[in-house]
Design a protein around this motif. Structure first.
Motif, PDB file in Angstrom:
ATOM      1  N   GLY A   1     -52.251 -33.050  -0.273  1.00  6.09           N
ATOM      2  CA  GLY A   1     -53.435 -33.195  -1.111  1.00  6.09           C
ATOM      3  C   GLY A   1     -53.214 -34.129  -2.279  1.00  6.09           C
ATOM      4  N   ALA A   2     -52.043 -34.072  -2.872  1.00  3.05           N
ATOM      5  CA  ALA A   2     -51.758 -34.901  -4.046  1.00  3.05           C
ATOM      6  C   ALA A   2     -51.776 -36.380  -3.673  1.00  3.05           C
ATOM      7  N   ILE A   3     -51.247 -36.718  -2.522  1.00  2.00           N
ATOM      8  CA  ILE A   3     -51.206 -38.119  -2.106  1.00  2.00           C
ATOM      9  C   ILE A   3     -52.614 -38.660  -1.915  1.00  2.00           C
ATOM     10  N   TRP A   4     -53.466 -37.853  -1.256  1.00  2.00           N
ATOM     11  CA  TRP A   4     -54.826 -38.328  -1.033  1.00  2.00           C
ATOM     12  C   TRP A   4     -55.577 -38.439  -2.363  1.00  2.00           C
ATOM     13  N   GLY A   5     -55.250 -37.589  -3.307  1.00  2.00           N
ATOM     14  CA  GLY A   5     -55.866 -37.695  -4.636  1.00  2.00           C
ATOM     15  C   GLY A   5     -55.512 -39.012  -5.300  1.00  2.00           C
ATOM     16  N   VAL A   6     -54.261 -39.387  -5.237  1.00  2.00           N
ATOM     17  CA  VAL A   6     -53.815 -40.671  -5.790  1.00  2.00           C
ATOM     18  C   VAL A   6     -54.508 -41.814  -5.069  1.00  2.00           C
ATOM     19  N   HIS A   7     -54.651 -41.676  -3.759  1.00  2.10           N
ATOM     20  CA  HIS A   7     -55.284 -42.709  -2.954  1.00  2.10           C
ATOM     21  C   HIS A   7     -56.717 -42.953  -3.433  1.00  2.10           C
TER      22      HIS A   7
ATOM     23  N   ALA B   1     -56.954 -32.830   8.770  1.00  6.27           N
ATOM     24  CA  ALA B   1     -57.039 -31.520   8.108  1.00  6.27           C
ATOM     25  C   ALA B   1     -55.639 -30.990   7.804  1.00  6.27           C
ATOM     26  N   GLN B   2     -54.712 -31.149   8.749  1.00  5.15           N
ATOM     27  CA  GLN B   2     -53.345 -30.683   8.526  1.00  5.15           C
ATOM     28  C   GLN B   2     -52.645 -31.539   7.469  1.00  5.15           C
ATOM     29  N   LEU B   3     -52.891 -32.844   7.491  1.00  4.17           N
ATOM     30  CA  LEU B   3     -52.284 -33.717   6.490  1.00  4.17           C
ATOM     31  C   LEU B   3     -52.828 -33.424   5.097  1.00  4.17           C
ATOM     32  N   ALA B   4     -54.136 -33.168   5.014  1.00  6.37           N
ATOM     33  CA  ALA B   4     -54.739 -32.876   3.713  1.00  6.37           C
ATOM     34  C   ALA B   4     -54.145 -31.616   3.103  1.00  6.37           C
TER      35      ALA B   4
ATOM     36  N   LEU C   1     -49.945 -46.644   0.768  1.00 10.80           N
ATOM     37  CA  LEU C   1     -50.328 -45.269   1.113  1.00 10.80           C
ATOM     38  C   LEU C   1     -51.142 -45.246   2.414  1.00 10.80           C
ATOM     39  N   ALA C   2     -51.995 -46.258   2.581  1.00 11.21           N
ATOM     40  CA  ALA C   2     -52.775 -46.338   3.818  1.00 11.21           C
ATOM     41  C   ALA C   2     -51.848 -46.567   5.016  1.00 11.21           C
ATOM     42  N   TRP C   3     -50.829 -47.408   4.822  1.00  9.94           N
ATOM     43  CA  TRP C   3     -49.824 -47.655   5.873  1.00  9.94           C
ATOM     44  C   TRP C   3     -49.149 -46.340   6.261  1.00  9.94           C
ATOM     45  N   TYR C   4     -48.711 -45.608   5.249  1.00 12.09           N
ATOM     46  CA  TYR C   4     -48.009 -44.347   5.500  1.00 12.09           C
ATOM     47  C   TYR C   4     -48.916 -43.354   6.215  1.00 12.09           C
ATOM     48  N   ALA C   5     -50.187 -43.284   5.784  1.00 12.11           N
ATOM     49  CA  ALA C   5     -51.129 -42.364   6.426  1.00 12.11           C
ATOM     50  C   ALA C   5     -51.346 -42.741   7.888  1.00 12.11           C
TER      51      ALA C   5
END
Length: 455
Positions: A363-369, A356-359, A394-398
């Motif tokens: 938000g933009a990163i998860w949208g690209v994902h 929730a805090q990361l989102a 991106l999954a690695w970074y997350a």
């Protein structure tokens, strides 16, 4: 003592606060000794200290064993410390009343630390330790030995034979940081007249301000120069002769005796407790370092696993579900690393808070994902590899973010602390170099994808 209040002083004040009450010193000292003995034994027998850490701190644990034996035997160790040829060995011998330590005119007669019992004060309970001079010509190793001996002694007598040199002042400062009582003895005081001796004592008290009590700066003569006198024989002929003088140690002996009798066992207990505290801190630091190193490996393993799972899964969005399962496994694994196991429910709740805090932050990163996940199912050939590499990175970074946030939570004992999850997650995001992580991840993923294709 004057100056800032040290840990040793606070402990000593707490131990001796009962001194104003009509309670015998010996029972109080016995209580302190028993408390310190219990503390040392608990540390030595702690089953939670890994064998590897015990091995890396073997010297300190051996010293703990020696201190425990010293406490159980009721011993007090007094170190005699100072420059070469100021009369340390002569002082120790004079206190003992025997030539137990080597005394000579050669530079640096004392080659290593030596210990003898001081029977006069408390049977075999009080031990004098003669140390090498702090200004040996090849003295780096011996100087270290001298400081080590003083560091595990309960009381230090610092001996000088005149106004203090800069090296002596530095050494006194260092000894004061070992947090034990110091006495400063002006030896060879017989060489000075009364006024000069008084002036020297005033100078020494100035140098020792905040380090040694004024009453604990005393003048002594451990080995006074022989007195020359004339003797007339039966024929009326005069003969010059030298008459040996008795050592003048009354001031120092009185101070030492008073300290030993009033708080000797307490000093030994304090010294042992402080050393045990330092070892315990080192153990904690080593365990934390070992856990961090293992946690780094675990997080990296899950970063690789999750990024490949995402990169290789051809079904749109389904890779995100697999990624969520790996996040839960990562958090539970980290819980075991830090000795705070998490249930699946606890892991899920923790991931929900972190996500929730990361989102909110990304938000933009998860949208690209999500877009990349959808595109991957429609891509083919090289474009699939490139898209999968980007999405896997991106999954690695997350995963790195989730792992680091969970690690902070576990280090704090399953707590976000006063900052709360929002601030902790924000600090983690700000501390990580996203571009370098993504670049490393993408290179690793593409390499593994090529290797799989070659197979």
């Amino acid at each position: 003592m004057n100056g800032p209040v040290s840990l040793w002083q606070r402990l000593r004040a707490g131990f001796l606060r009962a001194g104003d009450r009509p309670v015998a010193a010996a029972p109080r000292g016995d209580t302190h000794s028993a408390q310190a003995t219990e503390s040392l034994r608990a540390l030595l027998d702690d089953p939670d200290i890994p064998t590897a850490i015990r091995s890396s701190l073997a010297v300190d644990f051996a010293r703990l064993e020696a201190m425990l034996g010293k406490l159980e035997r009721g011993e007090l160790h007094i170190a005699v410390f100072g420059r070469v040829s100021v009369g340390k060995s002569a002082l120790a011998n004079a206190l003992l009343g025997e030539d137990a330590f080597t005394v000579g005119v050669l530079h640096g007669t004392t080659r290593e630390a030596a210990r003898r019992s001081w029977q006069e004060v408390a049977g075999n309970g009080v031990h004098l330790i003669d140390t090498p001079g702090i200004d040996e010509l090849d003295g780096e190793a011996r100087e270290k030995l001298a400081f080590d001996v003083a560091g595990v002694s309960d009381l230090v007598v610092f001996v000088v034979d005149g106004d203090m040199t800069q090296r002596e002042r530095d050494a006194l400062q260092l000894l004061a940081r070992t947090e034990r009582p110091l006495l400063l003895a002006l030896n060879k005081a017989d060489r000075y007249g009364e006024d000069e001796r008084k002036h020297l004592l005033e100078r020494l008290r100035e140098h020792a301000t905040g380090l040694v009590r004024a009453d604990d700066v005393v003048a002594i003569a451990a080995q006074p120069a022989p007195l020359k006198r004339l003797r007339v024989d039966a024929d009326g002929i005069e003969h010059a002769e030298l008459v040996e003088q008795m050592p003048d140690l009354d001031a120092l002996r009185d101070r030492l005796t008073a300290i030993v009798e009033r708080e000797g066992r307490t000093l030994a207990a304090l010294n042992a407790s402080l050393f045990a505290g330092r070892v315990s801190d080192q153990v904690g630091t080593r365990i934390a370092e070992a856990r961090r190193e293992l946690a780094d490996k675990v997080i990296r393993q899950y970063c690789i696993a999750k990024s490949l799972a995402v990169a290789l899964n051809p079904i749109p969005v389904a890779d995100l579900l697999a990624a969520g399962a790996l996040d839960a496994a990562l958090v539970m694994h980290l819980g075991r690393v830090y000795g705070l196991p998490l249930t699946k429910g606890e892991a899920g709740s923790l991931i929900a808070v972190i996500s929730a805090q990361l989102a909110a932050l990304m938000g933009a990163i998860w949208g690209v994902h999500l877009v990349a996940s959808a595109l991957k199912g429609l891509s083919a050939g090289l474009s699939t590899v490139v898209t999968a590499g980007a999405q896997g990175a991106l999954a690695w970074y997350a995963t790195e973010l989730v792992g680091r946030a969970a690690e902070k939570y576990l280090i704090a004992g399953k707590s976000w602390g006063e900052k709360g999850p929002k601030r902790v997650v924000t600090e983690i995001v700000e501390s990580l170099d996203r571009d370098s992580i993504l670049r490393e991840a993408r290179e690793e993923i593409l390499k593994r994808l090529r290797d799989r294709k070659a197979d």
